[in-house]
Scaffold this active site. Structure first.
Site, mmCIF file in Angstrom:
data_model
loop_
_atom_site.group_PDB
_atom_site.id
_atom_site.type_symbol
_atom_site.label_atom_id
_atom_site.label_comp_id
_atom_site.label_asym_id
_atom_site.label_seq_id
_atom_site.Cartn_x
_atom_site.Cartn_y
_atom_site.Cartn_z
ATOM 1 C CE LYS A 38 81.507 56.089 19.095
ATOM 2 N NZ LYS A 38 82.133 57.311 18.555
ATOM 3 C CE LYS A 87 75.677 52.720 14.700
ATOM 4 N NZ LYS A 87 77.041 52.187 14.497
HETATM 5 P P1 NAD Z 1 82.127 51.737 6.983
HETATM 6 O O1 NAD Z 1 80.813 51.403 6.401
HETATM 7 O O2 NAD Z 1 83.052 52.659 6.258
HETATM 8 O O3 NAD Z 1 82.960 50.396 7.304
HETATM 9 C C1 NAD Z 1 82.368 49.197 7.683
HETATM 10 C C2 NAD Z 1 83.044 48.057 6.926
HETATM 11 O O4 NAD Z 1 82.414 46.839 7.313
HETATM 12 C C3 NAD Z 1 82.911 48.173 5.401
HETATM 13 O O5 NAD Z 1 84.164 47.989 4.776
HETATM 14 C C4 NAD Z 1 81.942 47.035 5.050
HETATM 15 O O6 NAD Z 1 82.167 46.486 3.759
HETATM 16 C C5 NAD Z 1 82.225 46.051 6.156
HETATM 17 N N1 NAD Z 1 81.139 45.108 6.384
HETATM 18 C C6 NAD Z 1 79.795 45.335 6.371
HETATM 19 N N2 NAD Z 1 79.120 44.196 6.650
HETATM 20 C C7 NAD Z 1 80.071 43.239 6.858
HETATM 21 C C8 NAD Z 1 79.993 41.851 7.173
HETATM 22 N N3 NAD Z 1 78.832 41.224 7.360
HETATM 23 N N4 NAD Z 1 81.152 41.174 7.282
HETATM 24 C C9 NAD Z 1 82.352 41.784 7.102
HETATM 25 N N5 NAD Z 1 82.479 43.085 6.778
HETATM 26 C C10 NAD Z 1 81.346 43.808 6.670
HETATM 27 O O7 NAD Z 1 81.800 52.319 8.453
HETATM 28 P P2 NAD Z 1 82.788 53.149 9.428
HETATM 29 O O8 NAD Z 1 82.508 54.607 9.291
HETATM 30 O O9 NAD Z 1 84.167 52.625 9.263
HETATM 31 O O10 NAD Z 1 82.174 52.719 10.838
HETATM 32 C C11 NAD Z 1 82.463 51.451 11.442
HETATM 33 C C12 NAD Z 1 82.000 51.520 12.895
HETATM 34 O O11 NAD Z 1 82.741 52.532 13.584
HETATM 35 C C13 NAD Z 1 80.523 51.880 13.048
HETATM 36 O O12 NAD Z 1 79.971 51.155 14.111
HETATM 37 C C14 NAD Z 1 80.559 53.370 13.358
HETATM 38 O O13 NAD Z 1 79.421 53.792 14.089
HETATM 39 C C15 NAD Z 1 81.831 53.475 14.159
HETATM 40 N N6 NAD Z 1 82.498 54.783 14.128
HETATM 41 C C16 NAD Z 1 82.609 55.507 12.973
HETATM 42 C C17 NAD Z 1 83.251 56.746 13.004
HETATM 43 C C18 NAD Z 1 83.412 57.603 11.762
HETATM 44 O O14 NAD Z 1 83.738 58.806 11.891
HETATM 45 N N7 NAD Z 1 83.231 57.067 10.563
HETATM 46 C C19 NAD Z 1 83.798 57.236 14.196
HETATM 47 C C20 NAD Z 1 83.708 56.441 15.351
HETATM 48 C C21 NAD Z 1 83.045 55.214 15.308
#
Ligand code: NAD
Length: 298
Positions: free
Chosen positions: A173, A242
């Protein structure tokens, strides 16, 4: 259809649509998120709302998490009395986040002491892929666990078994995301150059997409969010920074020089300093627009 109950922690931009697909497929859900706004639509659809990760892990045997950073994944898994490790029912924790191989190894070892399995399952394909179920899902875990949990993961897209060692799928990834970020940075540079020279931004994108320079930024991010000036791809600058930092750190650990990777990391650090960690990562292009004194629009 299935009526299996699964836990889902972190229902944000990626986790939300993935959890939603599980409900569509007939799974029952127990959800937890620090944001009440994020869990509200799931409660409205009949999901159980838990008060902590431990409560999710005392309700469901399989717990998926989609969380922002390695530190948060570690805390949700192991933290205090409220972590997944303290759940009475959980058998396996699946990490859909991009967290790097370091935290995977550490958390997997601690969970194993309590008889809880660990699965790395980072995903690629953005919010569009999460909604459509067309993500690539990179998996590392024991082969037998993979057979057990693949039906759940198939709801998100195409699965790739990367091996049994914890963290292996995370390396795949990171490799992908460093390339995607590199494409964003390099495309922003050439687009700023082209537009400043007098080329129409749409014409230049069309030329590149029919030629050897085409990439995920020219084919998707520029046409969809930069040419129209919306800058709303749906991936935060802080998260991209990150990812690239984790990739360059991993390369350094392995003794692999990464000259280009280091430069991409610094470009993301500057974008984050200028526009903030919560800005959309397509602001990399905005940085180049500011530096070049042009707008890349069509
Ligand atoms: P986001 O910030 O939209 O979602 C993360 C969620 O986690 C939020 O709803 C937040 O409130 C919650 N959260 C934060 N701290 C928490 C805790 N201690 N306990 C419970 N919930 C908690 O982020 P995202 O874009 O959905 O990304 C999530 C993961 O997926 C990341 O690791 C990111 O790198 C990865 N990712 C994102 C994408 C993208 O295009 N957005 C694509 C592939 C992978």
């Amino acid at each position: 259809m299935t009526d299996q109950l699964v836990g889902f922690i972190g229902v944000g931009r990626m986790g939300g649509p993935m959890a939603s697909r599980l409900l569509d497929a007939g799974y029952r859900l127990c959800v937890y998120d620090v944001s009440e706004e994020a869990t509200r639509p799931f409660v409205a659809r009949g999901a159980q709302l838990a008060a902590s990760p431990a409560e999710v892990a005392s309700t469901a045997e399989v717990v998926l998490v989609s969380l922002p950073t390695p530190d948060i994944v570690r805390t949700v898994a192991l933290g205090g009395n409220g972590g997944i490790i303290n759940g009475s029912k959980v058998r396996v924790m699946i990490d859909l986040s991009t967290t790097g191989p370091g935290v995977a190894g550490e958390v997997a070892a601690q969970l194993a002491q309590r008889g809880i399995g660990w699965v790395d399952a980072p995903v690629s394909g953005g919010i569009t892929g999460a909604k459509a179920g067309t993500l690539s899902v990179m998996v590392s875990c024991p082969q037998q666990t993979f057979t057990e949990i693949e039906p759940v993961l198939k709801n998100f897209g195409k699965t790739f078994f990367a091996g049994e060692k914890p963290g292996l799928a995370q390396v795949a990834k990171l490799a992908n995301n460093l390339l995607a970020a590199t494409a964003m940075v390099a495309t922003s540079e050439v687009m700023a150059m082209g537009v400043k020279a007098g080329l129409n931004a749409r014409v230049l994108i069309d030329i590149i997409n029919a030629s050897s320079g085409r990439n995920s930024a020219t084919q998707d991010k520029f046409p969809r969010t930069i040419l129209p000036g919306t800058f709303d791809f749906g991936f935060a600058t802080g998260l991209s920074y990150k990812d690239v930092r984790l990739a360059v750190d991993e390369a350094e650990t392995l003794g692999v020089p990464m000259v280009v990777g280091g430069a991409v990391r610094e470009m993301l650090a500057v974008t984050k300093a200028r526009f903030g960690a919560d800005s959309d990562f397509t602001h990399i292009a905005k940085l180049l627009e500011e530096w070049a004194g042009v707008e890349i629009r069509a």
